[in-house]
Structure formats: C-alpha cells, structure tokens
Design an enzyme around this catalytic site. Structure first.
Site, PDB file in Angstrom:
ATOM      1  N   GLU A  41       0.591  -1.515  -0.468  1.00 44.28           N
ATOM      2  CA  GLU A  41       0.244  -0.069   0.250  1.00 44.28           C
ATOM      3  C   GLU A  41       0.917   1.702  -0.279  1.00 44.28           C
ATOM      4  O   GLU A  41       1.913   1.476   1.011  1.00 44.28           O
ATOM      5  CB  GLU A  41      -0.563   0.221   1.357  1.00 44.28           C
ATOM      6  CG  GLU A  41      -2.333   0.128   0.864  1.00 44.28           C
ATOM      7  CD  GLU A  41      -2.952  -0.404   0.201  1.00 44.28           C
ATOM      8  OE1 GLU A  41      -3.146  -0.048  -1.453  1.00 44.28           O
ATOM      9  OE2 GLU A  41      -3.583  -1.557   1.006  1.00 44.28           O
ATOM     10  N   HIS A  42       0.383   2.190  -0.858  1.00 42.86           N
ATOM     11  CA  HIS A  42       1.296   3.037  -1.079  1.00 42.86           C
ATOM     12  C   HIS A  42       2.375   3.174  -1.638  1.00 42.86           C
ATOM     13  O   HIS A  42       3.388   4.000  -1.299  1.00 42.86           O
ATOM     14  CB  HIS A  42       1.372   3.940   0.435  1.00 42.86           C
ATOM     15  CG  HIS A  42      -0.214   4.863   0.590  1.00 42.86           C
ATOM     16  ND1 HIS A  42      -0.546   6.135   0.162  1.00 42.86           N
ATOM     17  CD2 HIS A  42      -1.006   4.741   1.196  1.00 42.86           C
ATOM     18  CE1 HIS A  42      -1.756   6.280   0.374  1.00 42.86           C
ATOM     19  NE2 HIS A  42      -2.646   5.278   1.425  1.00 42.86           N
ATOM     20  N   THR A  43       3.527   2.227  -2.349  1.00 46.26           N
ATOM     21  CA  THR A  43       4.293   1.977  -2.094  1.00 46.26           C
ATOM     22  C   THR A  43       4.780   2.581  -3.856  1.00 46.26           C
ATOM     23  O   THR A  43       5.216   2.559  -4.551  1.00 46.26           O
ATOM     24  CB  THR A  43       4.292   0.847  -2.533  1.00 46.26           C
ATOM     25  OG1 THR A  43       3.536  -0.667  -2.894  1.00 46.26           O
ATOM     26  CG2 THR A  43       5.041   0.558  -1.516  1.00 46.26           C
ATOM     27  N   ASP A  44       3.235   2.122  -4.902  1.00 44.64           N
ATOM     28  CA  ASP A  44       3.212   2.364  -5.649  1.00 44.64           C
ATOM     29  C   ASP A  44       3.975   3.949  -6.700  1.00 44.64           C
ATOM     30  O   ASP A  44       4.794   3.699  -7.690  1.00 44.64           O
ATOM     31  CB  ASP A  44       1.962   2.182  -6.424  1.00 44.64           C
ATOM     32  CG  ASP A  44       1.039   3.424  -5.888  1.00 44.64           C
ATOM     33  OD1 ASP A  44       0.466   3.293  -4.951  1.00 44.64           O
ATOM     34  OD2 ASP A  44      -0.657   3.245  -7.011  1.00 44.64           O
ATOM     35  N   GLY A 130     -16.797   3.660  -3.154  1.00 44.97           N
ATOM     36  CA  GLY A 130     -15.907   4.382  -2.072  1.00 44.97           C
ATOM     37  C   GLY A 130     -15.230   3.139  -1.146  1.00 44.97           C
ATOM     38  O   GLY A 130     -14.862   2.823   0.202  1.00 44.97           O
ATOM     39  N   ALA A 131     -15.073   2.042  -1.413  1.00 46.26           N
ATOM     40  CA  ALA A 131     -14.747   0.450  -0.839  1.00 46.26           C
ATOM     41  C   ALA A 131     -13.685   0.340  -0.417  1.00 46.26           C
ATOM     42  O   ALA A 131     -13.049  -0.819  -0.052  1.00 46.26           O
ATOM     43  CB  ALA A 131     -15.802  -0.552  -1.204  1.00 46.26           C
ATOM     44  N   SER A 134     -11.379   0.229  -5.968  1.00 40.32           N
ATOM     45  CA  SER A 134     -11.201   0.730  -7.482  1.00 40.32           C
ATOM     46  C   SER A 134     -12.115   0.814  -8.320  1.00 40.32           C
ATOM     47  O   SER A 134     -11.540   0.278  -9.279  1.00 40.32           O
ATOM     48  CB  SER A 134      -9.592   0.180  -7.819  1.00 40.32           C
ATOM     49  OG  SER A 134      -8.946   0.314  -8.868  1.00 40.32           O
ATOM     50  N   ASP A 180      -3.645   0.021  -9.609  1.00 45.15           N
ATOM     51  CA  ASP A 180      -5.364   0.027  -9.393  1.00 45.15           C
ATOM     52  C   ASP A 180      -5.610  -0.582 -11.210  1.00 45.15           C
ATOM     53  O   ASP A 180      -5.953  -1.244 -11.859  1.00 45.15           O
ATOM     54  CB  ASP A 180      -6.386   1.259  -8.950  1.00 45.15           C
ATOM     55  CG  ASP A 180      -5.673   0.950  -7.825  1.00 45.15           C
ATOM     56  OD1 ASP A 180      -5.518   0.597  -6.738  1.00 45.15           O
ATOM     57  OD2 ASP A 180      -6.232   2.396  -7.217  1.00 45.15           O
ATOM     58  N   TYR A 232      -5.044  11.530   1.097  1.00 47.58           N
ATOM     59  CA  TYR A 232      -3.318  10.564  -0.501  1.00 47.58           C
ATOM     60  C   TYR A 232      -2.704  11.829  -0.658  1.00 47.58           C
ATOM     61  O   TYR A 232      -1.200  11.488  -0.263  1.00 47.58           O
ATOM     62  CB  TYR A 232      -5.077  10.224  -1.058  1.00 47.58           C
ATOM     63  CG  TYR A 232      -3.516   9.235  -1.348  1.00 47.58           C
ATOM     64  CD1 TYR A 232      -4.776   7.896  -1.758  1.00 47.58           C
ATOM     65  CD2 TYR A 232      -3.430   9.811  -3.174  1.00 47.58           C
ATOM     66  CE1 TYR A 232      -3.783   7.136  -2.545  1.00 47.58           C
ATOM     67  CE2 TYR A 232      -2.189   8.708  -3.456  1.00 47.58           C
ATOM     68  CZ  TYR A 232      -2.923   7.561  -4.202  1.00 47.58           C
ATOM     69  OH  TYR A 232      -2.473   6.673  -4.326  1.00 47.58           O
TER      70      TYR A 232
END
Length: 390
Positions: A41-44, A130-131, A134, A180, A232
């Site tokens: 997560e948040h590595t992309d 919103g879950a 994507s 995504d 974000y």
C-alpha cells in the site's frame, strides 16, 4: 465469445437497456474488474512493488460510437441522470460525479494523439463504491479497452495503464499511481499481479486461496473515502520529501538497512511515512516468495504487519478498519489488513473456510456493539482482466 458478464447485469440485458435508452444497439460490451490489493500500500507512486489481483466484481460498459463529438453517458446506479459533454471541449476539473472517469479517459486519449469521436455509453457496475476496491479505475479500464478497440488505436496494456493514470492525476485530480489500472488491465484468473511500479514489469503469482482451504473476505466498512482529498495527497508529498532529503530518485531505492540512518535525517513524521513505504516494499517481496514456495497459508504475518504499519506509521487507518482487522484476527483469520488508499474503505481477512462464518458474525456483532454502520462482507477471487464480453 462470452455473452454474459461474470458479475453485474447480464450483457444481453445491458444491450437491451442501451437500445431502449439510445435508440440503437451498442457496438459492443466491455468489462473491467475492480481490484483487491493483497499487499503493498502506497508503494506504487514510490516506484516500488505491489501485489494486487483483479476481482470477480466488474464495471460493464455498453458503448456505441457517434458521428459527431457528443458524448452521452448514463449509469444504472446513482441519480445523476444522463450526462452530455463535447468530446472536443473537455477541461480537467470541470466534471462532477462518475462521468469524470470515462470523460477523463477521452481527454487522455486525445492528448496522446488518439482521435476519439462522440459516443453513447451505458454503465453497470457491481464494484462497491468508495470501498477501496477501485470502482473508478474499473470504469476507466472498461472505457479505455472499448475505445482502444473501436478507434483501432492499438495501445498496449502499458500504454493504457499510463493513460488512465494521467486521466486520474490530471483530469480527475487524484494523485494515484499505476497499481489499480495494472491489476484491472493485466489480471488473470487464479493469479495475483506482482507489479514493479518503476518499469511496469508484471509477473503473475499463483494465489488460489480455496485450494489452500482459505477464503479472502472483504469487509467493506461503509466509511467512504476519496483519493482526491487532502489525506492521500499529503502522504504522497511526505514520501517525495523523504526521497529528496535522502537523495534518492524514489523511496524504492531505500533499503530496510538504511532506515537507521534515515531516522537522523528526517523529521519524525516524514520518517514514519518513509519507514512504512520501505518496510512495505520488503513485505511485498517476502509475500511473493512465500506464495511461490509455500502457498497462501504462509502469508498471514505479512498482512498483519502491513496493517500495523499503515495504522501507526502511515496513519491512514480508521476505527472501523482497525475493529474489522482486530476482530477478524481474534476469531480465526490467519492475517488481515486494510486495503486501498486508506481513510476508510475495506479490510481483507485471509480466513480458513471452516472459520468463515464465525469471522463474519463476529465482525458484524463488533460493529453493532460499537455503533458503527453494518459492514458488507463478501469473498473475492482472482479474476480475468479487462476484456470484450459481447
């Protein structure tokens, strides 16, 4: 060729509704899946590693080209009604609601030199909104797959990944990376997508939870989130600052062994953000190795560590996500974590089949006792990527 969407409305029903709405049959029907990120997560956007997979929930689009530049858009959900736009006069930041996703694709294609005329489009989707699964990228990937075929643009999957990213970043205004779209466009049944976000290299990694006696539960907390808000963006800015101070092109280039030195160079908050990204990259690599060598039953500890890092270092969890993860783990899940960009959305819990109902019931009970909205809980399996279905 398939004549029925794997999820959502059957393709024949969508074609009939398209004809009733627009007065002609569609040129075809295309679908693209949402995704669950197993880990990473948040590595992309830090040019690191991620391990998502395409899920068996999809956005399905019936589309017909027009001879003029008018774009007409309608969805089977929501209350926005028919949206009309001029394909030749699209301006970033001016479109509201779900229509900004297909129109952003048109805008990005045009700036890439692909001539896109007007078209009529009817959208159906069963990817929860919103879950953190994507839903927006599923729409974009279905639309770009359709337009790539109909305009004969001959774009590669890598091209479409970059163009949908540009649509998100510039037209929609969300500073997202490429994970995504890559999962939605390049996924495969029974496989997770091991993606190197620096060069878009993809390796498919077997992920068959059922064969290992497991299910992957998605717990939709019903806490809606948006990537276009400040949380974000501020995390991304912290990562960019950390890379600049450490003198590297991206946090991908920082190793776990470098963190001790980094602690002395960065302010405490920036260091925590950096530590999450660096250790998360390492967890992705360890998860891939474990899946290849031992299978899904041996990755639970990496999921647990990922959630703790997102909760404590990146600070993108919320009480509902923490409760979902903690409750699932306490009632049989072998590993659990939030998935997606954070600040709401969903958690995933890798759970023995025999404990599935116990975990479901415990999570619902815990949410009720906490006064939270009742969560939606469902299973997902790795599914094919974007394709024409009719």
């Amino acid at each position: 060729m398939n004549t029925t969407a794997r999820t959502g409305a059957p393709a024949g029903n969508l074609a009939d509704r398209f004809h009733a709405t627009f007065g002609a049959a569609p040129d075809g029907i295309w679908a693209a899946p949402g995704r669950v990120n197993l880990i990473g997560e948040h590595t992309d956007y830090n040019e690191g590693f991620v391990l998502p997979f395409a899920i068996d929930k999809r956005a399905t689009t019936a589309l017909r080209l027009r001879a003029d530049h008018t774009v007409r858009l309608l969805s089977t959900f929501g209350d926005q009604g028919l949206v009309e736009a001029d394909a030749a006069a699209l301006v970033p930041g001016t479109v509201k609601g779900w229509a900004k996703y297909p129109l952003g694709v048109v805008w990005a294609l045009q700036r890439h030199g692909v001539e896109v005329s007007g078209f009529d489009l009817l959208l159906d989707s069963d990817v929860p909104l919103g879950a953190g699964l994507s839903s927006s990228h599923a729409i974009e990937c279905a639309v770009i797959t359709a337009l790539n075929e109909l305009t004969r643009a001959r774009l590669s999957a890598e091209d479409m990944v970059r163009l949908t990213q540009r649509a998100e970043n510039v037209f929609v205004g969300a500073p997202t990376g490429i994970m995504d779209q890559s999962a939605s466009l390049r996924g495969a049944a029974g496989q997770a997508v091991f993606l190197d976000c620096r060069d878009q290299a993809v390796q498919l990694v077997p992920f068959d939870a059922r064969e290992a006696g497991l299910v992957l539960l998605v717990i939709d907390t019903k806490v809606s989130h948006s990537h276009a808000d400040g949380g974000y963006a501020s995390r991304r800015a912290s990562c960019e600052l950390g890379a600049e101070v450490l003198g590297v092109p991206a946090l991908r280039d920082v190793a776990v062994a470098d963190l001790e030195e980094a602690a002395g160079l960065l302010d405490p908050e920036t260091f925590r953000r950096v530590r999450h990204v660096v250790t998360e990259n390492d967890r992705v690599l360890q998860t891939v190795e474990a899946l290849r060598a031992q299978g899904p039953a041996h990755i639970g500890r990496f999921l647990d560590a990922s959630h703790a890092s997102m909760r404590d270092d990146f600070e993108i969890s919320c009480p509902e996500l923490d409760l979902a993860v903690d409750t699932a783990r306490a009632h049989g899940a072998i590993g659990a974590r939030m998935t997606g960009g954070g600040f709401g959305g969903s958690a995933v819990a890798l759970t023995p089949v025999d404990d599935e109902q116990q975990v479901r019931a415990a999570v619902v009970r815990a949410f009720t006792e906490a006064g939270f909205t009742r969560p939606d809980i469902f299973t997902v399996t790795p599914a094919p990527g974007a394709e024409r279905i009719s």
